[in-house]
Design an enzyme around this catalytic site. Structure first.
Site, PDB file in Angstrom:
ATOM      1  CG  HIS A  66       4.538   5.115   0.371  1.00  0.00           C
ATOM      2  ND1 HIS A  66       3.673   4.160   0.843  1.00  0.00           N
ATOM      3  CD2 HIS A  66       3.798   5.933  -0.413  1.00  0.00           C
ATOM      4  CE1 HIS A  66       2.462   4.361   0.353  1.00  0.00           C
ATOM      5  NE2 HIS A  66       2.513   5.435  -0.415  1.00  0.00           N
ATOM      6  CB  ILE A  72       1.947   2.290   4.308  1.00  0.00           C
ATOM      7  CG1 ILE A  72       1.443   2.660   5.700  1.00  0.00           C
ATOM      8  CG2 ILE A  72       0.884   1.488   3.554  1.00  0.00           C
ATOM      9  CD1 ILE A  72       0.258   3.596   5.687  1.00  0.00           C
ATOM     10  N   GLY A  75       0.201   0.517  -2.439  1.00  0.00           N
ATOM     11  CA  GLY A  75      -0.773  -0.402  -3.046  1.00  0.00           C
ATOM     12  C   GLY A  75      -0.365  -0.843  -4.434  1.00  0.00           C
ATOM     13  CB  VAL A  76       1.089   0.890  -7.404  1.00  0.00           C
ATOM     14  CG1 VAL A  76      -0.062   1.852  -7.629  1.00  0.00           C
ATOM     15  CG2 VAL A  76       2.262   1.602  -6.774  1.00  0.00           C
ATOM     16  CD  GLU A  80       5.380  -5.260 -10.965  1.00  0.00           C
ATOM     17  OE1 GLU A  80       6.250  -6.040 -11.421  1.00  0.00           O
ATOM     18  OE2 GLU A  80       4.537  -4.698 -11.697  1.00  0.00           O
TER      19      GLU A  80
END
Length: 165
Positions: A66, A72, A75-76, A80
């Protein structure tokens, strides 16, 4: 006060904890590598808010995919990380560190991703209680790098016993 634990009176709302180092984080959370996403707690105001940090390293497993060539932090995983900070806030506020209680994510609302988080960043997380009811809690979180907001989210969690083995 030592940097590795909580202040006298931990578990009582309104008391301050100056910081938690990684040993204090590990005592409060069941998470371990590779999913432990809080490295240090800068400050806790029991029953109110927490300021935690994650040192984002190129060695994180998720950067392998990723994205190759343009890493990067997903976002998840920022969400978390804030949920883990909120779990520390809840566990420390209630004096449950080391008790085996778990904090379960129940819902995510209003997630907004504002800027990418890349290797070498220090992800700052500010999370505060917005509602407390029995075992269910609502939080508002904001993550940032060098003062620039990267993610904002509202979420709900509950504290419960772990599932039976």
């Amino acid at each position: 006060m030592s940097d590795s634990g909580s202040a006298p009176g931990a578990g009582s709302e309104g008391s301050e904890v100056k910081s938690l180092d990684i040993r204090g984080v590990l005592k409060a959370l069941p998470h371990r590598y590779p999913l432990l996403l809080v490295d240090r707690v800068r400050s806790i105001e029991h029953g109110e808010r927490i300021h935690a940090v994650k040192a984002v390293s190129f060695n994180e497993e998720f950067f392998q995919g990723h994205f190759p060539g343009a890493p990067i932090m997903p976002g998840v995983l920022q969400v978390e990380a804030m949920a883990q900070a909120a779990a520390i806030l809840g566990i420390e506020t209630l004096g449950l560190a080391g008790s085996g209680k778990l904090v379960y994510f129940m819902g995510i609302e209003n997630a907004k991703f504002r800027a990418p988080v890349t290797p070498g960043c220090l992800l700052e997380m500010e999370v505060e209680f917005t509602q407390k009811r029995s075992r269910v809690y609502k939080f508002k979180g904001k993550a940032s790098v060098e003062g620039k907001t990267t993610c904002e989210v509202d979420f709900t969690a509950m504290i419960a016993d772990p599932p039976a083995a």
